[in-house]
Design a protein around this motif. Structure first.
Motif, PDB file in Angstrom:
ATOM      1  N   TRP A 106      61.021  64.660  58.216  1.00 11.53           N
ATOM      2  CA  TRP A 106      60.405  63.390  57.800  1.00 11.53           C
ATOM      3  C   TRP A 106      59.311  62.913  58.751  1.00 11.53           C
TER       4      TRP A 106
ATOM      5  N   TRP B 192      62.432  59.345  51.195  1.00 13.58           N
ATOM      6  CA  TRP B 192      60.987  59.563  51.046  1.00 13.58           C
ATOM      7  C   TRP B 192      60.661  60.423  49.828  1.00 13.58           C
TER       8      TRP B 192
ATOM      9  N   ILE C  42      58.749  55.317  56.769  1.00 14.84           N
ATOM     10  CA  ILE C  42      59.393  56.529  56.278  1.00 14.84           C
ATOM     11  C   ILE C  42      60.790  56.588  56.858  1.00 14.84           C
TER      12      ILE C  42
END
Ligand code: GLY
Length: 370
Positions: free
Chosen positions: A107, A171, A370
């Motif tokens: 991520w 996400w 995020i």
């Protein structure tokens, strides 16, 4: 006062960013030893050995995320170019079936990069990694943490850290993958907490039923103690899970974790590595402070987040020649690894927090989430 400190921290971050991009490897910064980054090759995956679990490289994504945050802050394409030149080394891990750390790897690197640049390849690789992570869901309703799933030890394993691997699934934007994240978060909210709001580091589940078989620790002081970074992962992980789902059980879990952390921290700037270590010379973990601050921002507890971030910077910002932005973190006291060090995830979360503070204590700045 905090404003000056934040400006200074961004300055140090750019100096440290220059070091990261001028040193082209091999390997990615992990924790400092003797004031210099120890680097790990991206391909080193976790594995079981006779000594137990070994994490391998779970941190390569954070140096990429650190550079992405500098790109976001400055708009200078040099930072983005530097990330782009290193991501191919990390990309093969998108199919790594050994570990939940696939979230930590992907991520801050591919996911954040896709958000900042709109790049379709970054998005595609991030989505592949998200599917790999989701494949670890057990019938008992949790994501297995450590090892290939053919191994029952792996299927039974679970750690609080997984909560902050979930941002890869949030996400993804894929309803099925987000549902996997929600299932894990709800199971964890029911099983990880002690009555006082502290969390266990590690659980062992029956993979079929989700019944807890035992509770313990891996990086904390004892099974009954509270490892401060684990508690910080809980604040940040449940805080993000609440933002993504609006589920009140996840809101309650995040705030319980936060209340415990802040109460035990008291007037101290930075927590000890484990809240049970009452020795005044106990190693600190500045990374726990900034991860917790990040979670408090998600919970809209901005005043507390800002205080935590400011205190961590006032005491741990690197003003010397060592590598790293934030000193005095602790990777693992029991394994005697990265004790009183800079750690790359601490540096990442420092920048992620700085990107969200503004001159006004009450109103956060907008930075890519995020
Ligand atoms: N493995 C994650 C951590 O050490 O916090």
């Amino acid at each position: 006062m905090s404003g000056d400190l934040f400006v200074r921290a961004w300055h140090v971050a750019q100096v440290q960013g220059e070091r990261l991009i001028s040193d082209t490897g091999p390997g990615f910064p992990h924790v400092t030893e003797g004031g210099r980054w120890r680097r790990l090759m991206a391909e080193i995956s976790g594995r079981w050995s006779e000594q137990g679990w070994s994490h391998g490289n779970w941190t390569a994504g954070f140096s990429m995320g650190f550079l992405w945050r500098l790109y976001e802050h400055t708009g200078d394409a040099r930072w983005a170019d530097a990330v782009a030149s290193r991501l191919p080394e990390l990309e093969p891990r998108a199919g790594d079936l050994n570990t939940h750390d696939i979230g930590f790897l992907f991520w801050p690197s591919f996911g954040l990069g896709a958000e900042l640049t709109g790049d379709a390849h970054l998005r595609a690789v991030g989505l592949r990694a998200a599917r790999t992570l989701a494949s670890r869901l057990q019938p008992g309703g949790y994501l297995a943490a450590w090892g290939p799933l053919e191994d029952r030890r792996a299927r039974e394993s679970s750690t609080i850290d997984t909560m902050m691997n979930l941002p890869l699934l949030w996400w993804s934007g894929d309803a099925a993958l987000r549902e996997v994240a929600r299932a894990h978060a709800l199971t964890a909210s029911r099983t990880y907490f002690r009555p006082d709001g502290s969390t266990y580091h590690r659980l062992r589940f029956d993979p079929d039923t989700g019944t807890v078989l035992d509770r313990g620790t891996f990086q904390g002081m004892s099974a009954g103690s509270c490892w401060s970074r684990g508690q910080a992962w809980a604040i940040a992980g449940f805080g993000r899970a609440w933002r993504e789902t609006c589920d009140s059980a996840l809101w309650a879990a995040a705030n319980r974790a936060a209340d415990y952390f802040l109460t035990r921290l008291g007037e101290r700037a930075v927590p000890p590595w484990d809240f049970a270590d009452t020795d005044p010379r106990a190693p600190l973990d500045s990374s726990a402070a900034v991860i917790a601050a990040h979670g408090l921002m998600d919970l809209e507890r901005y005043g507390e987040a800002r205080r935590l971030l400011s205190s961590a910077l006032a005491t741990c910002l690197n003003v010397g020649d060592d590598d790293g932005l934030l000193l005095h973190a602790c990777y693992s006291r029991p394994h005697n690894e990265g004790v009183d060090s800079a750690v790359i995830w601490g540096d990442y979360f420092t920048l992620a927090c700085l990107g969200r503070v503004s001159d006004s204590p009450a109103s956060p700045r907008r930075s890519v989430m995020i």
